[in-house]
Design a protein around this motif. Sequence first.
Motif, PDB file in Angstrom:
ATOM      1  N   LEU A  97       0.827  -1.205   0.000  1.00 18.53           N
ATOM      2  CA  LEU A  97       0.000   0.000   0.000  1.00 18.53           C
ATOM      3  C   LEU A  97       0.864   1.259   0.000  1.00 18.53           C
ATOM      4  N   PHE A  98       1.951   1.236   0.756  1.00 14.48           N
ATOM      5  CA  PHE A  98       2.880   2.370   0.774  1.00 14.48           C
ATOM      6  C   PHE A  98       3.456   2.600  -0.620  1.00 14.48           C
ATOM      7  N   LEU A  99       3.938   1.540  -1.260  1.00 19.37           N
ATOM      8  CA  LEU A  99       4.492   1.688  -2.602  1.00 19.37           C
ATOM      9  C   LEU A  99       3.417   2.126  -3.596  1.00 19.37           C
ATOM     10  N   GLY A 100       2.207   1.599  -3.444  1.00 12.83           N
ATOM     11  CA  GLY A 100       1.102   1.984  -4.319  1.00 12.83           C
ATOM     12  C   GLY A 100       0.707   3.439  -4.168  1.00 12.83           C
ATOM     13  N   SER A 101       0.969   4.018  -2.999  1.00  9.45           N
ATOM     14  CA  SER A 101       0.598   5.414  -2.762  1.00  9.45           C
ATOM     15  C   SER A 101       1.412   6.387  -3.622  1.00  9.45           C
ATOM     16  N   PHE A 102       2.472   5.909  -4.234  1.00  6.09           N
ATOM     17  CA  PHE A 102       3.277   6.751  -5.119  1.00  6.09           C
ATOM     18  C   PHE A 102       2.653   6.894  -6.504  1.00  6.09           C
ATOM     19  N   ARG A 103       1.631   6.088  -6.803  1.00  9.31           N
ATOM     20  CA  ARG A 103       1.015   6.093  -8.129  1.00  9.31           C
ATOM     21  C   ARG A 103       0.544   7.467  -8.576  1.00  9.31           C
ATOM     22  N   ASN A 104       0.026   8.244  -7.649  1.00  9.70           N
ATOM     23  CA  ASN A 104      -0.460   9.581  -7.971  1.00  9.70           C
ATOM     24  C   ASN A 104       0.385  10.654  -7.302  1.00  9.70           C
ATOM     25  N   HIS A 105       1.616  10.313  -6.987  1.00 10.74           N
ATOM     26  CA  HIS A 105       2.530  11.205  -6.280  1.00 10.74           C
ATOM     27  C   HIS A 105       3.589  11.712  -7.242  1.00 10.74           C
ATOM     28  N   GLY A 106       3.760  12.992  -7.310  1.00 11.80           N
ATOM     29  CA  GLY A 106       4.766  13.586  -8.185  1.00 11.80           C
ATOM     30  C   GLY A 106       6.079  13.787  -7.468  1.00 11.80           C
ATOM     31  N   ALA A 107       7.115  13.107  -7.938  1.00 11.64           N
ATOM     32  CA  ALA A 107       8.462  13.271  -7.373  1.00 11.64           C
ATOM     33  C   ALA A 107       9.476  12.715  -8.362  1.00 11.64           C
ATOM     34  N   PHE A 108      10.671  13.271  -8.337  1.00  8.39           N
ATOM     35  CA  PHE A 108      11.729  12.758  -9.191  1.00  8.39           C
ATOM     36  C   PHE A 108      12.152  11.364  -8.720  1.00  8.39           C
ATOM     37  N   HIS A 109      12.800  10.635  -9.617  1.00  9.53           N
ATOM     38  CA  HIS A 109      13.232   9.259  -9.331  1.00  9.53           C
ATOM     39  C   HIS A 109      14.062   9.194  -8.048  1.00  9.53           C
ATOM     40  N   GLU A 110      14.959  10.149  -7.904  1.00  3.11           N
ATOM     41  CA  GLU A 110      15.847  10.152  -6.744  1.00  3.11           C
ATOM     42  C   GLU A 110      15.057  10.320  -5.449  1.00  3.11           C
ATOM     43  N   ALA A 111      14.078  11.226  -5.451  1.00  5.88           N
ATOM     44  CA  ALA A 111      13.280  11.472  -4.249  1.00  5.88           C
ATOM     45  C   ALA A 111      12.447  10.246  -3.889  1.00  5.88           C
ATOM     46  N   CYS A 112      11.883   9.587  -4.883  1.00  2.00           N
ATOM     47  CA  CYS A 112      11.095   8.376  -4.616  1.00  2.00           C
ATOM     48  C   CYS A 112      11.973   7.278  -4.026  1.00  2.00           C
ATOM     49  N   THR A 113      13.066   6.966  -4.703  1.00  6.64           N
ATOM     50  CA  THR A 113      13.905   5.848  -4.279  1.00  6.64           C
ATOM     51  C   THR A 113      14.512   6.089  -2.899  1.00  6.64           C
ATOM     52  N   VAL A 114      15.153   7.223  -2.723  1.00  4.81           N
ATOM     53  CA  VAL A 114      15.801   7.515  -1.445  1.00  4.81           C
ATOM     54  C   VAL A 114      14.746   7.687  -0.344  1.00  4.81           C
ATOM     55  N   GLY A 115      13.625   8.322  -0.666  1.00  4.74           N
ATOM     56  CA  GLY A 115      12.562   8.505   0.327  1.00  4.74           C
ATOM     57  C   GLY A 115      11.993   7.190   0.830  1.00  4.74           C
ATOM     58  N   ILE A 116      11.811   6.230  -0.060  1.00  4.97           N
ATOM     59  CA  ILE A 116      11.320   4.911   0.353  1.00  4.97           C
ATOM     60  C   ILE A 116      12.341   4.249   1.269  1.00  4.97           C
ATOM     61  N   GLY A 117      13.608   4.286   0.878  1.00  9.94           N
ATOM     62  CA  GLY A 117      14.653   3.688   1.707  1.00  9.94           C
ATOM     63  C   GLY A 117      14.738   4.328   3.082  1.00  9.94           C
ATOM     64  N   ARG A 118      14.702   5.636   3.130  1.00  9.92           N
ATOM     65  CA  ARG A 118      14.805   6.334   4.418  1.00  9.92           C
ATOM     66  C   ARG A 118      13.594   6.081   5.309  1.00  9.92           C
ATOM     67  N   ARG A 119      12.412   6.069   4.697  1.00 12.22           N
ATOM     68  CA  ARG A 119      11.196   5.815   5.504  1.00 12.22           C
ATOM     69  C   ARG A 119      11.232   4.418   6.110  1.00 12.22           C
ATOM     70  N   LEU A 120      11.623   3.418   5.306  1.00 18.06           N
ATOM     71  CA  LEU A 120      11.724   2.057   5.836  1.00 18.06           C
ATOM     72  C   LEU A 120      12.777   1.966   6.939  1.00 18.06           C
ATOM     73  N   ALA A 121      13.917   2.621   6.731  1.00 21.76           N
ATOM     74  CA  ALA A 121      14.970   2.599   7.746  1.00 21.76           C
ATOM     75  C   ALA A 121      14.503   3.259   9.040  1.00 21.76           C
ATOM     76  N   GLU A 122      13.771   4.361   8.924  1.00 18.60           N
ATOM     77  CA  GLU A 122      13.267   5.051  10.123  1.00 18.60           C
ATOM     78  C   GLU A 122      12.234   4.205  10.858  1.00 18.60           C
ATOM     79  N   GLU A 123      11.325   3.580  10.122  1.00 17.66           N
ATOM     80  CA  GLU A 123      10.241   2.812  10.743  1.00 17.66           C
ATOM     81  C   GLU A 123      10.722   1.493  11.347  1.00 17.66           C
TER      82      GLU A 123
END
Length: 156
Positions: A83-109
């Motif tokens: 569901l978290f990954l699916g939430s990016f479907r309508n989210h505008g962000a550059f490739h770098e922001a998506c990839t690094v943001g997913i990694g950082r969020r998982l690391a934080e959680e």
Amino acid sequence: MTGSPSIYSGLTQLGASTGLPDSPEAAVLEKVPNPEPGVRYLVRFTAPEFTSLCPITGQPDFAHLMIDYVPGDWLVESKSLKLFLGSFRNHGAFHEACTVGIGRRLAEELAPVWLRIGGYWYPRGGIPIDVFYQSGPPPADVWIPAQDVPPYRGRG
């Protein structure tokens, strides 16, 4: 098991009808206690159909994501990750922001021993962009296979 509390009892999304979150920020990443505490092992998630939107043009972007982590006390519950990954479907962000943001969020959680994500993005304007993030050096005592996503030739 009867009489013992389930490590899954606090989950709110698994087994329930859960809609796609409106944004990555609104997505709830749920976690469960690591059933193998003290054992070093690797967990891999592969998302070959990840999508987000270009923040400038609104056009869809597509990626093959590979997420590897060595759990500490927690595992991510896979439905909440989907569901978290699916939430990016309508989210505008550059490739770098998506990839690094997913990694950082998982690391934080999750506070894993180690985490890495490879974002293998399909071409836009004829150029594929690959983005990599990791939380630190990989542990020496864990088998960490290569991600083996080939350079762009129709990715697969």
